[in-house]
Write an enzyme that holds these catalytic residues in place. Structure first.
Site, PDB file in Angstrom:
ATOM      1  N   GLU A 155      -5.534   7.302   9.556  1.00 16.21           N
ATOM      2  CA  GLU A 155      -4.457   7.961   8.117  1.00 16.21           C
ATOM      3  C   GLU A 155      -3.397   8.614   8.308  1.00 16.21           C
ATOM      4  O   GLU A 155      -2.398   9.095   9.024  1.00 16.21           O
ATOM      5  CB  GLU A 155      -5.354   9.749   8.919  1.00 16.21           C
ATOM      6  CG  GLU A 155      -5.008  10.861   7.848  1.00 16.21           C
ATOM      7  CD  GLU A 155      -5.496  10.771   6.140  1.00 16.21           C
ATOM      8  OE1 GLU A 155      -4.277  10.447   5.540  1.00 16.21           O
ATOM      9  OE2 GLU A 155      -6.105   9.771   6.361  1.00 16.21           O
ATOM     10  N   TYR A 208      -5.736   5.817  -8.369  1.00 20.64           N
ATOM     11  CA  TYR A 208      -7.018   5.356  -7.782  1.00 20.64           C
ATOM     12  C   TYR A 208      -8.080   5.776  -8.429  1.00 20.64           C
ATOM     13  O   TYR A 208      -9.442   5.413  -9.148  1.00 20.64           O
ATOM     14  CB  TYR A 208      -7.316   5.372  -6.614  1.00 20.64           C
ATOM     15  CG  TYR A 208      -6.427   4.183  -5.662  1.00 20.64           C
ATOM     16  CD1 TYR A 208      -6.733   3.348  -5.415  1.00 20.64           C
ATOM     17  CD2 TYR A 208      -5.081   5.227  -5.341  1.00 20.64           C
ATOM     18  CE1 TYR A 208      -5.440   2.326  -4.712  1.00 20.64           C
ATOM     19  CE2 TYR A 208      -3.970   4.255  -4.599  1.00 20.64           C
ATOM     20  CZ  TYR A 208      -4.417   2.662  -4.266  1.00 20.64           C
ATOM     21  OH  TYR A 208      -3.129   1.890  -4.109  1.00 20.64           O
ATOM     22  N   THR A 260      -8.381  -0.294   6.438  1.00 19.96           N
ATOM     23  CA  THR A 260      -7.377   0.067   5.605  1.00 19.96           C
ATOM     24  C   THR A 260      -5.910  -0.341   6.612  1.00 19.96           C
ATOM     25  O   THR A 260      -5.941  -0.147   7.759  1.00 19.96           O
ATOM     26  CB  THR A 260      -7.563   1.631   5.076  1.00 19.96           C
ATOM     27  OG1 THR A 260      -8.021   2.406   5.976  1.00 19.96           O
ATOM     28  CG2 THR A 260      -8.588   1.454   4.515  1.00 19.96           C
ATOM     29  N   CYS A 277       1.088  -1.128   0.381  1.00 18.74           N
ATOM     30  CA  CYS A 277      -0.053  -0.203   0.055  1.00 18.74           C
ATOM     31  C   CYS A 277       0.815   1.494   0.096  1.00 18.74           C
ATOM     32  O   CYS A 277       1.121   1.072   0.586  1.00 18.74           O
ATOM     33  CB  CYS A 277      -0.972  -0.150   1.441  1.00 18.74           C
ATOM     34  SG  CYS A 277      -1.877   1.334   1.701  1.00 18.74           S
TER      35      CYS A 277
END
Length: 327
Positions: A152, A199, A136, A63
């Site tokens: 975040e 994305y 995430t 990621c």
């Protein structure tokens, strides 16, 4: 990929697409802050204190958002102060396709040695049993309070830089006071056009949304290539926060975004200044160990099955970092 809905795992992801086919990323849910100042601890809600070996960084090497946090942990010399736990890059692997990020066996994945869980969504449930939303990485976990401080990435890297300075073995300027306004402005620009732009392009479900995304990407790359004509880095002779936020997108570009997300007007090799810039960043101390190309390729081509339903890895996709940065 599924989501947690009030603590229960669901196969149905949240709606991140508009009727016009545009991909719209959801805001991160956990936005607490770690401070250096003990005087605030316990006096204000959602304030945590920087301590050695109290926090754990849950990441995926695949990621780009998590990669930012891994880079900061490395280059600031925080490896001995902040533990790190890695997930399997393929979240649609056979046998656990509906469970999201897993700690199952894979090279450089040693399981969840902190909370002894099988899936990352279980960590979210530990923090908030009623949590509803995407699961995430990165996740910054507080062992003391058994909760998530933040999921975040932009907040996590700032906390590593500002709040963990006293624990850093190699602290240096990444967000200098005199450049903060310009850094913030350029961060916003590359976020829209590149970091999230790939994305917006890859996950677009209409031709119009795709065209808007891919046009913004290559307009931004041209601008950055021009900026780097007479500069080593975006703001001068040393890499700063924006350079590392950009790096994690660029290092993935030719390997996955060019093919998988159809960002295929040009490859990075066609931008001579960007390639030289990428080479310098890659050779920066302790950066190469943050890049696991097998994690990156397997994640994108084997996890995003709505885009690539048969899990086929393109023959022309780079197999080594040297192929990406032209060394």
């Amino acid at each position: 990929m599924g989501v947690l809905v009030k603590g229960v795992w669901s196969d149905n992801p949240p709606n991140e697409k508009t009727k016009s086919g545009h991909f719209v990323r959801k805001e991160s849910f956990f936005r607490n802050w770690i401070t250096q100042n003990n005087s605030y601890a316990g006096k204000e809600e959602n304030v945590f204190v920087a301590e050695k070996n109290r926090y754990v960084l849950y990441v995926s090497y695949a990621c780009p958002w998590a990669h930012r946090a891994i880079i900061y942990r490395n280059i600031l010399g925080l490896e001995k102060s902040i533990q790190m736990c890695v997930v399997n890059p393929v979240y649609n692997a056979e046998g656990w396709s509906q469970q999201g990020w897993s700690f199952s066996k894979y090279p450089d994945v040693d399981g969840d040695y902190i909370n002894n869980k099988n899936y990352l969504h279980e960590i979210y449930s530990l923090a908030n049993r009623d949590y509803s939303g995407k699961v995430t990485v990165p996740v910054l976990w507080d062992k003391k309070n058994k909760t998530i401080v933040s999921n975040e990435s932009s907040d996590i890297i700032r906390m590593f830089y500002e709040s963990f300075k006293s624990f850093s073995s190699h602290w240096f300027e990444l967000y200098p006071q005199n450049l903060r306004e310009k850094i913030d402005e350029f961060n916003d620009y590359i976020y829209f056009s590149l970091n999230n732009g790939v994305y917006r392009t890859g996950f677009a479900t209409s031709q119009k949304a795709y065209e808007e995304g891919v046009t913004a990407i290559f307009s931004s790359l041209e601008r950055i290539n021009d900026i780097l004509e007479n500069k080593k880095y975006l703001f001068g002779n040393e890499p700063l926060e924006t350079d590392w936020r950009l790096f994690t997108t660029l290092i993935r570009f030719d390997a996955v975004y060019y093919y998988h997300f159809k960002c295929n007007i040009k490859k990075l090799i066609d931008f001579k200044n960007i390639i030289k810039y990428l080479q310098k960043l890659y050779k920066y101390p302790k950066i190469n160990e943050t890049i696991k190309l097998n994690h990156i390729i397997d994640h994108y081509y084997l996890s995003h099955l709505k885009i690539n339903p048969n899990g086929i890895i393109p023959h022309g996709s780079p197999k080594t970092i040297n192929q990406i940065i032209n060394i």
